[in-house]
Every structure is written in C-alpha cells, then in structure tokens.
Design a protein around this motif. Structure first.
Motif, PDB file in Angstrom:
ATOM      1  N   TRP A   1       0.828  -1.214   0.000  1.00 50.94           N
ATOM      2  CA  TRP A   1       0.000   0.000   0.000  1.00 50.94           C
ATOM      3  C   TRP A   1       0.861   1.263   0.000  1.00 50.94           C
ATOM      4  CZ3 TRP A   1      -2.181   3.735   3.717  1.00 50.94           C
ATOM      5  CH2 TRP A   1      -3.309   4.384   3.208  1.00 50.94           C
ATOM      6  N   ASP A   2       2.148   1.123   0.324  1.00 48.21           N
ATOM      7  CA  ASP A   2       3.083   2.244   0.222  1.00 48.21           C
ATOM      8  C   ASP A   2       3.065   2.870  -1.171  1.00 48.21           C
ATOM      9  OD1 ASP A   2       3.831   1.572   2.782  1.00 48.21           O
ATOM     10  OD2 ASP A   2       5.849   0.896   2.261  1.00 48.21           O
ATOM     11  N   TYR A   3       2.688   2.073  -2.173  1.00 46.14           N
ATOM     12  CA  TYR A   3       2.679   2.545  -3.566  1.00 46.14           C
ATOM     13  C   TYR A   3       1.311   3.058  -4.009  1.00 46.14           C
ATOM     14  CZ  TYR A   3       7.298   0.450  -4.208  1.00 46.14           C
ATOM     15  OH  TYR A   3       8.641   0.153  -4.109  1.00 46.14           O
ATOM     16  N   SER A   4       0.365   3.167  -3.087  1.00 50.59           N
ATOM     17  CA  SER A   4      -1.011   3.496  -3.470  1.00 50.59           C
ATOM     18  C   SER A   4      -1.142   4.865  -4.136  1.00 50.59           C
ATOM     19  CB  SER A   4      -1.937   3.408  -2.253  1.00 50.59           C
ATOM     20  OG  SER A   4      -1.525   4.311  -1.236  1.00 50.59           O
ATOM     21  N   LYS A   5      -0.236   5.799  -3.832  1.00 51.65           N
ATOM     22  CA  LYS A   5      -0.338   7.135  -4.418  1.00 51.65           C
ATOM     23  C   LYS A   5       0.133   7.179  -5.874  1.00 51.65           C
ATOM     24  CE  LYS A   5       0.031   9.828  -0.133  1.00 51.65           C
ATOM     25  NZ  LYS A   5       0.726  10.945   0.547  1.00 51.65           N
ATOM     26  N   ILE A   6       0.902   6.182  -6.301  1.00 51.53           N
ATOM     27  CA  ILE A   6       1.384   6.174  -7.693  1.00 51.53           C
ATOM     28  C   ILE A   6       0.899   4.958  -8.480  1.00 51.53           C
ATOM     29  CG2 ILE A   6       3.421   7.548  -7.102  1.00 51.53           C
ATOM     30  CD1 ILE A   6       5.110   4.994  -7.330  1.00 51.53           C
ATOM     31  N   PHE A   7       0.237   4.016  -7.803  1.00 52.20           N
ATOM     32  CA  PHE A   7      -0.161   2.761  -8.443  1.00 52.20           C
ATOM     33  C   PHE A   7      -1.121   2.999  -9.613  1.00 52.20           C
ATOM     34  CE2 PHE A   7      -2.768  -1.044  -8.937  1.00 52.20           C
ATOM     35  CZ  PHE A   7      -1.800  -2.033  -9.001  1.00 52.20           C
ATOM     36  N   ASN A   8      -2.150   3.792  -9.387  1.00 52.17           N
ATOM     37  CA  ASN A   8      -3.135   3.998 -10.449  1.00 52.17           C
ATOM     38  C   ASN A   8      -2.543   4.724 -11.650  1.00 52.17           C
ATOM     39  OD1 ASN A   8      -5.048   2.682  -8.972  1.00 52.17           O
ATOM     40  ND2 ASN A   8      -6.290   4.471  -8.497  1.00 52.17           N
TER      41      ASN A   8
ATOM     42  N   GLN B   1       7.962   7.914  -2.850  1.00 48.35           N
ATOM     43  CA  GLN B   1       6.688   7.602  -3.517  1.00 48.35           C
ATOM     44  C   GLN B   1       5.488   8.075  -2.706  1.00 48.35           C
ATOM     45  OE1 GLN B   1       8.388   5.558  -1.614  1.00 48.35           O
ATOM     46  NE2 GLN B   1       7.438   3.553  -1.282  1.00 48.35           N
ATOM     47  N   TRP B   2       5.689   8.351  -1.444  1.00 46.80           N
ATOM     48  CA  TRP B   2       4.612   8.815  -0.561  1.00 46.80           C
ATOM     49  C   TRP B   2       4.698  10.331  -0.361  1.00 46.80           C
ATOM     50  CZ3 TRP B   2       0.789   5.633   1.252  1.00 46.80           C
ATOM     51  CH2 TRP B   2      -0.083   6.153   2.219  1.00 46.80           C
ATOM     52  N   GLU B   3       5.923  10.830  -0.235  1.00 45.66           N
ATOM     53  CA  GLU B   3       6.133  12.243   0.066  1.00 45.66           C
ATOM     54  C   GLU B   3       6.083  13.141  -1.173  1.00 45.66           C
ATOM     55  OE1 GLU B   3       9.442  12.871   2.978  1.00 45.66           O
ATOM     56  OE2 GLU B   3       9.647  10.689   2.805  1.00 45.66           O
TER      57      GLU B   3
ATOM     58  N   SER C   1      14.797  17.785   0.048  1.00 46.25           N
ATOM     59  CA  SER C   1      13.821  18.041   1.120  1.00 46.25           C
ATOM     60  C   SER C   1      12.844  16.892   1.331  1.00 46.25           C
ATOM     61  CB  SER C   1      13.037  19.320   0.818  1.00 46.25           C
ATOM     62  OG  SER C   1      12.335  19.185  -0.402  1.00 46.25           O
ATOM     63  N   ILE C   2      13.096  15.762   0.680  1.00 48.70           N
ATOM     64  CA  ILE C   2      12.245  14.568   0.804  1.00 48.70           C
ATOM     65  C   ILE C   2      12.965  13.543   1.676  1.00 48.70           C
ATOM     66  CG2 ILE C   2      11.162  12.672  -0.496  1.00 48.70           C
ATOM     67  CD1 ILE C   2       9.820  15.411  -0.873  1.00 48.70           C
ATOM     68  N   GLY C   3      12.191  12.745   2.410  1.00 50.82           N
ATOM     69  CA  GLY C   3      12.773  11.750   3.300  1.00 50.82           C
ATOM     70  C   GLY C   3      12.820  10.360   2.698  1.00 50.82           C
ATOM     71  N   HIS C   4      12.540   9.375   3.519  1.00 52.61           N
ATOM     72  CA  HIS C   4      12.741   7.970   3.171  1.00 52.61           C
ATOM     73  C   HIS C   4      11.695   7.401   2.209  1.00 52.61           C
ATOM     74  CE1 HIS C   4      14.489   4.020   3.958  1.00 52.61           C
ATOM     75  NE2 HIS C   4      13.287   3.521   4.182  1.00 52.61           N
ATOM     76  N   TYR C   5      10.565   8.068   2.059  1.00 48.76           N
ATOM     77  CA  TYR C   5       9.457   7.550   1.250  1.00 48.76           C
ATOM     78  C   TYR C   5       9.144   8.460   0.058  1.00 48.76           C
ATOM     79  CZ  TYR C   5       8.166   3.836   4.531  1.00 48.76           C
ATOM     80  OH  TYR C   5       8.155   2.699   5.307  1.00 48.76           O
TER      81      TYR C   5
END
Length: 298
Positions: free
Chosen positions: A53-60, A282-284, A276-280
C-alpha cells in the motif's frame, strides 16, 4: 511529459486495496498482490515494516501504462504472517521469482524500496549468475534503502528490536503511538505522514489480529552484512538500466547514500536527488516520483 494524462489519480484506501487484490500460494503461505493495467510487466516491492500500500499514491498512474503488480512480502501487509518463521531476504526473493514463474512473465521491470532494495540486489545477482534465465529484466528503480551495509543507519528503535531476546520482549510493547513517532522521523520536515495515515499503516502492519513480529522481520539487517559484497557487485556488474531516486532528508539512507552512488562506477545509472524529501519518495513526492519512474521505464 507532453503525452501524459492528468496526474490527479484516484488513490485506493487500504480496504479498497485489499478488495482489488488477490492471493497466490507459496508453500503453505498466502501471498497478497494487486495487479492492474496492461502492457509491460512492472513489479513494485515495498519496505519494512509496511506493505504494498506504500505505492497506493502512484499505483493507479503506473497501471495506466504498465501491467502493474504490487506484492506484500511474507510477514507484511495482507500476506501470511507466521509467528515462528525464520524470515530471510533470500526466501522473499524466491517468493517473487515464484510469482514471476507461475505467471509466465518473460520480461519484467521493477521498483524497489527500503527492505526490497536488498531483494532487488539479490534478483540482479541471480540474473548475472544464471546462464538459463527464465525472465529478463528491462529496468529497475531503487528508492531509498540500505544498498550498502556500512552506510545503512537503522533507527535506534530498529537496532533494539533487531536484537534476538530484547527484540522479542520489546515487540510486546510496540504500539501505534510508538510506531508513529519512529516512522515520522524518517520523513522530510515538510512531508510528514498524517495521524490518519499512520493509523492505517499500523492496521496493515498488525493485520489481521494484532500480529506483532517486527523483531522477526528485522533479521534482514544482519543478512545484508552477510551478502553485502555480492550485492554491491551485482549493482556494479549488471547491464540492467538502473534509476536511483533518493530523498536526501532520510536519516537512514539519504544524502550519504546518494553520494556513494554518485562515486561508484555503476553502468547505465541515473540518480535523482530530492534534498527536502525523506525515506518515502513515492509517498512524500508522488507526482514527481511517478513522472520519473514512468519516463525511465516507458
């Protein structure tokens, strides 16, 4: 990006993610995956301690252009979580290759994040070592993750949980609040997850009945040291085109990792740094992450 469509993709919530997914059997375990789209095969693999689900913001977005498959590793998300199992990165790689073989995928592209970057390195190592490959790799994207053991900086809590006896004891007291505090620390200052997002992620981590096995899963830190040299060589020797996307504010595998990648003579590499982005990533920074992955793999 002139040929691209609107980037405002609808994101599935965790319940919709489960409803849209399926399971395949590996030995006696059920492994969850979600598969949508058509075209070239793209497999998305997630990190510790979360899920696909970590990829849910880019999956679609990706599923508009690729046959996109996101898989929950054994012990994570909606997949089986045996409590007395010895979890290894090698077995996780076997599971992914089992899926590829069962579905007769002949050519595959990958995105790896965090825990999964080691699975990615094992996949590249096997790809180099085999004379009779059952599938080819057409490209791979590595998001933040511990590619090199000497540069990996696990959080203090991860170090404690990774110790055999103390880890099992501390896991009993691991809860949503403590998870939220530790999890937020690896994000950028301006891109922290919301309380609601943390709550959903916690439900996925402990699904289905308050399962708590972080101390079992964290054995991968030691495993990375065992295979470190072989996995580094896999990156140096592979002919597969590689894209590295690095969030520089990540204390675990941020700018210090990007600097190492820049120095190393990795063939066919491209490195993107977001300070300015962290570890995620695909989420950030989902829109830019989607664009870069699409452009590289299309």
């Amino acid at each position: 990006m002139s040929d691209m469509v609107d980037l405002n993709f609808p994101k599935k919530n965790a319940t919709e993610w489960l409803a849209a997914g399926k399971f395949f059997e590996y030995k006696k375990f059920q492994i969850f995956y979600i598969q949508e789209g058509r075209g070239q095969n793209l497999i998305l693999l997630h990190g510790f301690p979360t899920s696909s689900w970590d990829y849910s913001k880019i999956f679609n977005g990706l599923s508009r252009y690729f046959n996109t498959i996101a898989i929950d590793f054994l012990g994570f998300g909606y997949s089986s979580k045996p409590k007395n199992h010895k979890y290894t990165l090698i077995e996780q790689t076997d599971i992914i290759e089992n899926f590829i073989e069962k579905n007769a995928l002949r050519r595959v592209k990958f995105v790896f994040h965090d825990y999964a970057v080691s699975v990615g390195q094992e996949i590249l190592a096997r790809h180099l070592e085999r004379s009779d490959r059952k599938y080819e790799i057409d490209g791979a994207v590595f998001l933040n993750g511990g590619l090199f053991p000497h540069l990996h900086r696990p959080t203090f809590k991860q170090k404690l949980l990774a110790t055999p006896v103390l880890g099992a004891f501390l896991s009993r007291f691991y809860n949503e609040k403590k998870f939220g505090v530790a999890f937020s620390q690896v994000f950028g200052k301006q891109t922290k997850p919301s309380d609601k997002e943390i709550s959903v992620l916690w439900k996925l981590i402990t699904y289905p009945n308050n399962v708590l096995i972080p101390h079992k899963l964290l054995k991968y830190i030691k495993e990375r040291r065992v295979h470190g040299e072989r996995w580094k060589n896999a990156l140096l020797q592979t002919e597969v085109p590689l894209l590295f996307i690095n969030g520089g504010e990540d204390p675990v595998s941020g700018s210090h990792l990007a600097e190492e990648i820049e120095k190393l003579p990795i063939k066919n590499k491209k490195l993107i740094r977001w300070d300015s982005i962290g570890h995620y990533p695909q989420w950030e920074n989902p829109e830019e992450c989607f664009k870069e992955i699409y452009e590289f793999l299309k």
